[in-house]
Scaffold this motif. Structure first.
Motif, PDB file in Angstrom:
ATOM      1  N   LEU A 111      22.358  85.149  15.661  1.00  0.00           N
ATOM      2  CA  LEU A 111      21.813  83.828  15.339  1.00  0.00           C
ATOM      3  C   LEU A 111      20.944  83.293  16.471  1.00  0.00           C
ATOM      4  CD1 LEU A 111      24.887  82.289  13.511  1.00  0.00           C
ATOM      5  CD2 LEU A 111      22.665  82.853  12.508  1.00  0.00           C
ATOM      6  N   LEU A 112      21.309  83.572  17.708  1.00  0.00           N
ATOM      7  CA  LEU A 112      20.435  83.171  18.815  1.00  0.00           C
ATOM      8  C   LEU A 112      19.075  83.857  18.703  1.00  0.00           C
ATOM      9  CD1 LEU A 112      22.862  83.170  21.885  1.00  0.00           C
ATOM     10  CD2 LEU A 112      21.684  81.194  20.919  1.00  0.00           C
ATOM     11  N   ASP A 113      19.095  85.087  18.262  1.00  0.00           N
ATOM     12  CA  ASP A 113      17.846  85.852  18.180  1.00  0.00           C
ATOM     13  C   ASP A 113      17.027  85.537  16.932  1.00  0.00           C
ATOM     14  OD1 ASP A 113      19.318  88.860  19.660  1.00  0.00           O
ATOM     15  OD2 ASP A 113      18.483  87.047  20.567  1.00  0.00           O
ATOM     16  N   HIS A 114      17.598  84.777  16.009  1.00  0.00           N
ATOM     17  CA  HIS A 114      16.879  84.475  14.771  1.00  0.00           C
ATOM     18  C   HIS A 114      16.736  82.972  14.532  1.00  0.00           C
ATOM     19  CE1 HIS A 114      17.949  88.706  14.176  1.00  0.00           C
ATOM     20  NE2 HIS A 114      16.937  88.762  13.328  1.00  0.00           N
ATOM     21  N   THR A 115      17.005  82.181  15.563  1.00  0.00           N
ATOM     22  CA  THR A 115      16.790  80.739  15.481  1.00  0.00           C
ATOM     23  C   THR A 115      16.087  80.290  16.766  1.00  0.00           C
ATOM     24  OG1 THR A 115      18.891  80.167  16.548  1.00  0.00           O
ATOM     25  CG2 THR A 115      18.911  80.431  14.139  1.00  0.00           C
ATOM     26  N   ALA A 116      15.835  79.003  16.876  1.00  0.00           N
ATOM     27  CA  ALA A 116      15.166  78.476  18.066  1.00  0.00           C
ATOM     28  C   ALA A 116      16.149  78.134  19.182  1.00  0.00           C
ATOM     29  CB  ALA A 116      14.368  77.239  17.690  1.00  0.00           C
ATOM     30  N   LEU A 117      17.420  78.415  18.948  1.00  0.00           N
ATOM     31  CA  LEU A 117      18.427  78.125  19.966  1.00  0.00           C
ATOM     32  C   LEU A 117      18.420  79.232  21.013  1.00  0.00           C
ATOM     33  CD1 LEU A 117      20.932  77.040  17.282  1.00  0.00           C
ATOM     34  CD2 LEU A 117      20.041  75.514  19.040  1.00  0.00           C
ATOM     35  N   ASN A 118      18.669  78.855  22.274  1.00  0.00           N
ATOM     36  CA  ASN A 118      18.480  79.791  23.378  1.00  0.00           C
ATOM     37  C   ASN A 118      19.763  80.230  24.075  1.00  0.00           C
ATOM     38  OD1 ASN A 118      15.590  79.782  23.311  1.00  0.00           O
ATOM     39  ND2 ASN A 118      15.645  77.713  24.187  1.00  0.00           N
ATOM     40  N   HIS A 119      20.777  79.373  24.047  1.00  0.00           N
ATOM     41  CA  HIS A 119      21.976  79.645  24.844  1.00  0.00           C
ATOM     42  C   HIS A 119      23.215  79.490  23.983  1.00  0.00           C
ATOM     43  CE1 HIS A 119      19.465  79.391  28.473  1.00  0.00           C
ATOM     44  NE2 HIS A 119      18.892  78.369  27.868  1.00  0.00           N
ATOM     45  N   GLY A 120      24.230  80.291  24.291  1.00  0.00           N
ATOM     46  CA  GLY A 120      25.447  80.228  23.502  1.00  0.00           C
ATOM     47  C   GLY A 120      26.685  80.416  24.335  1.00  0.00           C
ATOM     48  N   ALA A 121      27.770  79.843  23.847  1.00  0.00           N
ATOM     49  CA  ALA A 121      29.096  80.058  24.424  1.00  0.00           C
ATOM     50  C   ALA A 121      30.049  80.325  23.280  1.00  0.00           C
ATOM     51  CB  ALA A 121      29.555  78.833  25.214  1.00  0.00           C
ATOM     52  N   TYR A 122      30.939  81.282  23.492  1.00  0.00           N
ATOM     53  CA  TYR A 122      31.840  81.710  22.413  1.00  0.00           C
ATOM     54  C   TYR A 122      33.267  81.768  22.924  1.00  0.00           C
ATOM     55  CZ  TYR A 122      34.344  84.980  19.380  1.00  0.00           C
ATOM     56  OH  TYR A 122      35.282  85.572  18.566  1.00  0.00           O
ATOM     57  N   ALA A 123      34.195  81.301  22.084  1.00  0.00           N
ATOM     58  CA  ALA A 123      35.618  81.387  22.407  1.00  0.00           C
ATOM     59  C   ALA A 123      36.347  81.948  21.196  1.00  0.00           C
ATOM     60  CB  ALA A 123      36.179  80.018  22.777  1.00  0.00           C
ATOM     61  N   SER A 124      36.989  83.055  21.381  1.00  0.00           N
ATOM     62  CA  SER A 124      37.677  83.707  20.282  1.00  0.00           C
ATOM     63  C   SER A 124      38.935  82.944  19.912  1.00  0.00           C
ATOM     64  CB  SER A 124      38.048  85.135  20.686  1.00  0.00           C
ATOM     65  OG  SER A 124      38.725  85.776  19.638  1.00  0.00           O
ATOM     66  N   GLN A 125      39.217  82.902  18.613  1.00  0.00           N
ATOM     67  CA  GLN A 125      40.485  82.349  18.179  1.00  0.00           C
ATOM     68  C   GLN A 125      41.295  83.374  17.397  1.00  0.00           C
ATOM     69  OE1 GLN A 125      39.944  78.939  15.638  1.00  0.00           O
ATOM     70  NE2 GLN A 125      39.468  80.163  13.852  1.00  0.00           N
ATOM     71  N   TRP A 126      40.690  84.529  17.189  1.00  0.00           N
ATOM     72  CA  TRP A 126      41.420  85.588  16.501  1.00  0.00           C
ATOM     73  C   TRP A 126      40.866  86.903  17.017  1.00  0.00           C
ATOM     74  CZ3 TRP A 126      41.278  87.128  10.631  1.00  0.00           C
ATOM     75  CH2 TRP A 126      42.437  87.841  10.320  1.00  0.00           C
ATOM     76  N   LYS A 127      41.690  87.547  17.800  1.00  0.00           N
ATOM     77  CA  LYS A 127      41.209  88.751  18.449  1.00  0.00           C
ATOM     78  C   LYS A 127      42.314  89.787  18.479  1.00  0.00           C
ATOM     79  CE  LYS A 127      38.898  90.283  22.688  1.00  0.00           C
ATOM     80  NZ  LYS A 127      38.356  89.847  23.980  1.00  0.00           N
ATOM     81  N   ALA A 128      42.002  90.965  18.033  1.00  0.00           N
ATOM     82  CA  ALA A 128      42.973  92.052  18.090  1.00  0.00           C
ATOM     83  C   ALA A 128      42.239  93.369  17.968  1.00  0.00           C
ATOM     84  CB  ALA A 128      44.007  91.933  16.977  1.00  0.00           C
ATOM     85  N   LEU A 136      42.345  95.121   7.601  1.00  0.00           N
ATOM     86  CA  LEU A 136      41.357  94.359   8.357  1.00  0.00           C
ATOM     87  C   LEU A 136      40.822  95.108   9.569  1.00  0.00           C
ATOM     88  CD1 LEU A 136      42.925  90.799   8.185  1.00  0.00           C
ATOM     89  CD2 LEU A 136      40.630  91.423   7.409  1.00  0.00           C
ATOM     90  N   GLY A 137      41.708  95.865  10.250  1.00  0.00           N
ATOM     91  CA  GLY A 137      41.244  96.569  11.432  1.00  0.00           C
ATOM     92  C   GLY A 137      40.982  95.622  12.594  1.00  0.00           C
ATOM     93  N   ARG A 138      39.940  95.927  13.338  1.00  0.00           N
ATOM     94  CA  ARG A 138      39.597  95.180  14.541  1.00  0.00           C
ATOM     95  C   ARG A 138      38.998  93.828  14.151  1.00  0.00           C
ATOM     96  NH1 ARG A 138      38.738  97.695  19.544  1.00  0.00           N
ATOM     97  NH2 ARG A 138      37.745  96.398  21.110  1.00  0.00           N
ATOM     98  N   VAL A 139      39.349  92.791  14.924  1.00  0.00           N
ATOM     99  CA  VAL A 139      38.806  91.463  14.625  1.00  0.00           C
ATOM    100  C   VAL A 139      38.549  90.720  15.927  1.00  0.00           C
ATOM    101  CG1 VAL A 139      41.050  90.314  14.433  1.00  0.00           C
ATOM    102  CG2 VAL A 139      39.117  89.409  13.182  1.00  0.00           C
ATOM    103  N   ASP A 140      37.448  89.978  15.952  1.00  0.00           N
ATOM    104  CA  ASP A 140      37.136  89.057  17.040  1.00  0.00           C
ATOM    105  C   ASP A 140      36.295  87.943  16.420  1.00  0.00           C
ATOM    106  OD1 ASP A 140      35.918  89.396  20.489  1.00  0.00           O
ATOM    107  OD2 ASP A 140      36.631  87.669  19.358  1.00  0.00           O
ATOM    108  N   SER A 141      36.919  86.787  16.236  1.00  0.00           N
ATOM    109  CA  SER A 141      36.289  85.694  15.506  1.00  0.00           C
ATOM    110  C   SER A 141      36.664  84.384  16.170  1.00  0.00           C
ATOM    111  CB  SER A 141      36.781  85.699  14.053  1.00  0.00           C
ATOM    112  OG  SER A 141      36.150  84.689  13.294  1.00  0.00           O
ATOM    113  N   GLY A 142      35.735  83.431  16.191  1.00  0.00           N
ATOM    114  CA  GLY A 142      36.091  82.177  16.848  1.00  0.00           C
ATOM    115  C   GLY A 142      35.037  81.109  16.712  1.00  0.00           C
ATOM    116  N   ASN A 143      35.002  80.255  17.739  1.00  0.00           N
ATOM    117  CA  ASN A 143      34.094  79.108  17.775  1.00  0.00           C
ATOM    118  C   ASN A 143      32.946  79.367  18.727  1.00  0.00           C
ATOM    119  OD1 ASN A 143      35.963  77.554  16.156  1.00  0.00           O
ATOM    120  ND2 ASN A 143      37.182  77.247  18.008  1.00  0.00           N
ATOM    121  N   ALA A 144      31.821  78.757  18.439  1.00  0.00           N
ATOM    122  CA  ALA A 144      30.660  78.931  19.306  1.00  0.00           C
ATOM    123  C   ALA A 144      29.879  77.634  19.412  1.00  0.00           C
ATOM    124  CB  ALA A 144      29.745  80.048  18.785  1.00  0.00           C
ATOM    125  N   ILE A 145      29.245  77.459  20.565  1.00  0.00           N
ATOM    126  CA  ILE A 145      28.307  76.371  20.788  1.00  0.00           C
ATOM    127  C   ILE A 145      26.966  77.004  21.114  1.00  0.00           C
ATOM    128  CG2 ILE A 145      27.703  74.379  22.227  1.00  0.00           C
ATOM    129  CD1 ILE A 145      30.745  74.157  22.898  1.00  0.00           C
TER     130      ILE A 145
END
Lengths: 351, 265
Positions: A111-128, A136-145
């Protein structure tokens, strides 16, 4: 017995109480315009780029995994809407960065590479490394700014876990967080953005505990003299909601006496937030008519039927600027096909 | 099948994937060391672990390898045939066939213990495995073994099984998706002292996936033969591999317990 073990957290599901967030930058930076007098802030739960595929967990279907082409197609729809709104700050919930279910696409980077937004921060809330359930297998999903301007001090704060869960379930289950980061506004100070996505499936009051924890952190930042914006999916409905339970899109059978779609015991849970912070949608607006502010439904053939997503600030939103982008007539583009949540946007007054 | 039974089956599968990787008999001890060698169990001698396969010497040069528990849902059998010994070298071949459809169908479900998604299309699968082994004695109690093998499967019907993206499992389950998995290995085993034996082993894997093909596994194990019929193993496995999510290093501790039966030397 032949066992292979890998430490006390073999599937890497645990988090520290407080830890740095994962930082991102767009591959090609868009020109950062000088800071305007008002910032467009947008919040969206993007359902891990799953669009309106009927996944097993909503009980409308039995899909589990997506192919890469499906994910990219859905992300293209999300990016089109984001670019149409053109936010300065974007908060995302349920964004995958390395999940088998979404073909391991890093959605923050995409999404950073396909929008005009330049910077991001991510915090996982589901990771295994591997969820031994449902394929389901591997998962890494969460919140981002995501932001046009640099983010500093991005931090993941662990929120309370669902206490009623057994140890095995809790080990592999979602671990909710509060992600916060300071957006450095050139020659205009800074604003601290808080992103969160609270528990939907607790019957032991964990959601209320999480709401209180988030509020407490907001109070702390405000007490330190900061400008604060909270955005995200609180999985709670506002005071004054006309309908509290029995939503027509609930397809999953209730598990025992607990019903995740019954908010009748939660009507005052957001009172403290509304009391101390300015919402993008005031309670008066909401009380006049709930319908234009609904942000969620699991039924793609229906319509949004409850408000779960919010924007709050200790500063000021421009009166009348908030919009829940429900359809082409409210936002200029259909959003029902893009996620099980509608995005919200508002203009925030730069102090 | 109930959730608890499915979780047990999933647990057994995990342990068998890890435990059944390669035990075999050292000519210097009754117990199989955790490395596949060209030697076969003598006629009438057997070994079984809780999760390791049953190994049984049908004749002095033919060994049967099978999982009694797993065979209830995934019938399979390997036969190791020792072709002969020349100048200190022993040469064998190992061939096997499996019918894993029942097990895969069991594990494609909704809920805990389901490692495949419920919407996967699962055909009738026939798995094939072949391996060439050549062991050579270097010193009185030291042996080296070269291994070259491969496995694949034939599917009768549509197959949309996804990969199992975990070290060890990824390479060993790839054939269920009608990919070819090849391996080449070198093992060294021998006696340390008295009842203590060691294994050092390295295997290189190649899977016919488009974007995650190679893996390397290095194992080190010590076996302690406690009695004629019981032994303990402990060691490590160092894994590096390419997976659909990227490259990964991992170190796994290994423990095992073995029971042997049959006539002694």
């Amino acid at each position: 017995m032949h066992l292979a073990l890998s430490g006390c957290d073999p599937f890497h599901t645990e988090f520290e109480a407080v830890e740095p967030a994962q930082m991102y930058a767009a591959s090609a930076q868009s020109l950062s315009e000088e800071v305007p007098g008002e910032l467009v802030v947008m919040t969206w739960n993007i359902k891990f780029g799953g669009g309106r595929i009927d996944f097993f967990f909503d009980c409308h279907g039995d899909r589990v995994l997506m192919g890469k082409s499906e994910v990219v197609q859905n992300l293209e729809g999300l990016a089109a809407k984001i670019n149409q709104v053109s936010p300065d700050i974007l908060v995302l919930n349920e964004v995958d960065v390395g999940s088998k279910r979404s073909a391991y696409v890093d959605m923050v980077q995409w999404l950073l590479d396909h929008t005009a937004l330049n910077h991001g921060a991510y915090a996982s809330q589901w990771k295994a490394d591997f969820i031994p359930s449902d394929g389901l297998g591997r998962v890494d999903s969460g919140n981002a700014i995501l932001s046009r301007w640099p983010l500093t001090g991005a931090t993941r704060i662990a929120l309370s876990l669902i206490g009623e869960q057994d140890a095995l379930t809790q080990h592999f289950y979602l671990k909710r967080n509060l992600l916060h980061a300071e957006v450095a506004l050139p020659e205009a100070g800074a604003v601290r953005v808080l992103a969160t996505h609270l528990s939907a499936y607790s019957s032991d009051g964990t959601k209320k505990t999480q709401i209180d924890e988030v509020k407490s952190w907001m109070d702390t930042f405000v007490g330190a003299g900061e400008h604060v914006i909270l955005a995200g999916d609180l999985n709670a409905i506002p005071p004054g909601s006309w309908k509290l339970k029995g939503f027509a899109d609930e397809a999953c059978p209730a598990e025992g006496p607990f019903d995740a779609g019954d908010f009748s015991a939660e009507t005052d849970w957001l009172d403290a937030l509304y009391a101390d912070f300015s919402p993008a949608v005031t309670l008066d607006e909401y009380a006049r008519n709930n319908l234009p502010h609904f942000t969620h439904t699991t039924d793609k053939e229906g319509f949004w039927n409850r408000k779960l997503d919010y924007l709050f600030t200790n500063g000021a939103f421009v009166d009348g600027s908030s919009l829940t982008h429900q359809a082409s007539w409210s936002g200029g583009m259909p959003t029902m096909p893009l996620s099980d949540h509608a995005p919200m946007s508002v203009r925030w007054v730069v102090p | 099948m109930g959730g608890s039974m499915r979780r047990m089956v999933s647990f057994l599968v995990v342990c068998i994937v890890l435990g059944g990787a390669s035990p075999a008999l050292s000519e210097h001890a009754r117990f199989s060391l955790p490395v596949e060698v060209a030697d076969t169990l003598p006629e009438g001698v057997g070994q079984i672990g809780l999760f390791q396969p049953l190994r049984y010497g049908l004749t002095d040069s033919v060994e049967l390898i099978a999982h009694p528990l797993l065979s209830l849902v995934a019938p399979a059998a390997d036969f190791k045939v020792r072709w002969g010994q020349w100048g200190g070298w022993t040469v064998s071949s190992l061939s096997g066939v499996s019918f894993p459809t029942g097990l895969v169908s069991l594990l494609a479900c909704e809920g805990t213990g389901c490692i495949y998604p419920q919407d996967a299309e699962i055909p009738f699968l026939i798995g094939f495995k072949s391996e060439l082994l050549a062991s050579f004695s270097m010193l009185e109690a030291l042996r080296g073994t070269f291994r070259l093998g491969g496995k694949s499967a034939v599917a009768l019907g549509d197959n949309t099984l996804p990969s199992v993206d975990l070290p060890l499992a990824y390479t060993r389950f790839a054939h269920l998706r009608e990919h070819v998995a090849l391996w080449a290995g070198l093992g060294l085993d021998g006696r340390i002292w008295g009842p203590l034996w060691f294994v050092l082993d390295v295997d290189g894997w190649w899977v016919s996936e488009s974007d995650a093909q190679f893996a390397l596994e290095q194992t080190g194990t010590v076996l302690w033969q406690i009695s004629e019929g019981f032994a303990l193993q402990a060691g490590w496995m160092l894994i590096w591999g390419e997976y659909p999510y990227g490259d990964e290093w991992r170190v796994l501790p290994l423990i095992d317990a073995l029971w042997a039966f049959g006539p002694t030397d």
